[in-house]
Design an enzyme around this catalytic site. Sequence first.
Site, PDB file in Angstrom:
ATOM      1  N   GLY A  46       0.783  -1.244   0.000  1.00  0.00           N
ATOM      2  CA  GLY A  46       0.000   0.000   0.000  1.00  0.00           C
ATOM      3  C   GLY A  46       0.807   1.283   0.000  1.00  0.00           C
ATOM      4  N   ASP A 104      -4.947   2.501  10.898  1.00  0.00           N
ATOM      5  CA  ASP A 104      -6.360   2.226  11.151  1.00  0.00           C
ATOM      6  C   ASP A 104      -6.517   1.842  12.627  1.00  0.00           C
ATOM      7  OD1 ASP A 104      -9.068   1.718  10.403  1.00  0.00           O
ATOM      8  OD2 ASP A 104      -8.620  -0.387  10.074  1.00  0.00           O
ATOM      9  N   VAL A 154     -11.521   3.183   2.396  1.00  0.00           N
ATOM     10  CA  VAL A 154     -11.058   3.966   1.253  1.00  0.00           C
ATOM     11  C   VAL A 154     -10.114   3.137   0.372  1.00  0.00           C
ATOM     12  CG1 VAL A 154     -11.321   6.192   2.408  1.00  0.00           C
ATOM     13  CG2 VAL A 154      -9.160   4.967   2.622  1.00  0.00           C
TER      14      VAL A 154
HETATM   15  P1  IMP Z   1      -4.042  -1.383  11.194  1.00  0.00           P
HETATM   16  O1  IMP Z   1      -3.091  -2.428  11.692  1.00  0.00           O
HETATM   17  O2  IMP Z   1      -5.459  -1.694  11.593  1.00  0.00           O
HETATM   18  O3  IMP Z   1      -3.663   0.018  11.566  1.00  0.00           O
HETATM   19  O4  IMP Z   1      -4.119  -1.556   9.659  1.00  0.00           O
HETATM   20  C1  IMP Z   1      -3.293  -1.021   8.779  1.00  0.00           C
HETATM   21  C2  IMP Z   1      -3.509  -1.664   7.424  1.00  0.00           C
HETATM   22  O5  IMP Z   1      -4.883  -1.986   7.185  1.00  0.00           O
HETATM   23  C3  IMP Z   1      -3.144  -0.688   6.344  1.00  0.00           C
HETATM   24  O6  IMP Z   1      -1.781  -0.784   6.001  1.00  0.00           O
HETATM   25  C4  IMP Z   1      -4.044  -1.122   5.207  1.00  0.00           C
HETATM   26  O7  IMP Z   1      -3.432  -2.123   4.449  1.00  0.00           O
HETATM   27  C5  IMP Z   1      -5.265  -1.715   5.850  1.00  0.00           C
HETATM   28  N1  IMP Z   1      -6.408  -0.760   5.861  1.00  0.00           N
HETATM   29  C6  IMP Z   1      -6.941  -0.129   6.917  1.00  0.00           C
HETATM   30  N2  IMP Z   1      -7.964   0.669   6.577  1.00  0.00           N
HETATM   31  C7  IMP Z   1      -8.082   0.566   5.236  1.00  0.00           C
HETATM   32  C8  IMP Z   1      -8.951   1.189   4.258  1.00  0.00           C
HETATM   33  O8  IMP Z   1      -9.840   2.022   4.533  1.00  0.00           O
HETATM   34  N3  IMP Z   1      -8.750   0.828   2.963  1.00  0.00           N
HETATM   35  C9  IMP Z   1      -7.785  -0.063   2.580  1.00  0.00           C
HETATM   36  N4  IMP Z   1      -6.946  -0.659   3.459  1.00  0.00           N
HETATM   37  C10 IMP Z   1      -7.091  -0.350   4.776  1.00  0.00           C
HETATM   38 MG    MG Z   2      -1.148  -2.105   4.295  1.00  0.00          MG
END
Ligand code: IMP
Ligand code: MG
Length: 180
Positions: A46, A104, A154
């Site tokens: 990403g 996220d 998103v």
């Molecule tokens: P976290 O560990 O929950 O903070 O997740 C981070 C990862 O979740 C990011 O690097 C994204 O790959 C994925 N992610 C979180 N929210 C979204 C979104 O709205 N769209 C696409 N990928 C997301």
């Molecule tokens: Mg990611």
Amino acid sequence: MIAQDIEKILLSEEEIENRCVELAHQIEEDYKESGETPIVVGLLKGSVPFMAELIKRFEFPCEIDFMSVSSYDGTESIGDVRILKDMDLSCKNRSILVVEDIIDTGRTLVEVKKMFKNKGCLDVRCVTLLDKPSRRVCEIEADYVGFEVPNEFVVGYGLDYSQKYRNLPFVGVLKPEIYQ
Ligand code: IMP
Ligand code: MG
């Protein structure tokens, strides 16, 4: 064409590019002060478009590398963070700038920071294109944030839905029927 699946654009290509210039200056000021040569580590996949846009604005010396961690199942984080592809460079006694597409829940960043500290890194910072603070379950913030986004799934500018839409040049929200 994939852009037809988008309901609304949240961030245009121009807005993202302008913000990358600002972020690059801010980051440069901080590293100039410390005199370090950081390793800029993109989390695959990403971060790729954002990292490319950002690093070409850096005027300080840096090295780049990539890592692939964890997985994301559909639209919900599954929580368990694993290393799928490790860095090529050694990061012991180095400063690390992690590049993320979005923070996220914060679980990925917490685990990645812990891992770098365990490997003996001097300093670990993070720059993220997007931040969704309303979804946080861990107490963590990125050091540099491009944009805050609302609690919506998103895509674009690196972010995917089931591996698609990463190549859109903007960030947007998908039409609801795409998820069905
Ligand atoms: P976290 O560990 O929950 O903070 O997740 C981070 C990862 O979740 C990011 O690097 C994204 O790959 C994925 N992610 C979180 N929210 C979204 C979104 O709205 N769209 C696409 N990928 C997301
Ligand atoms: Mg990611």
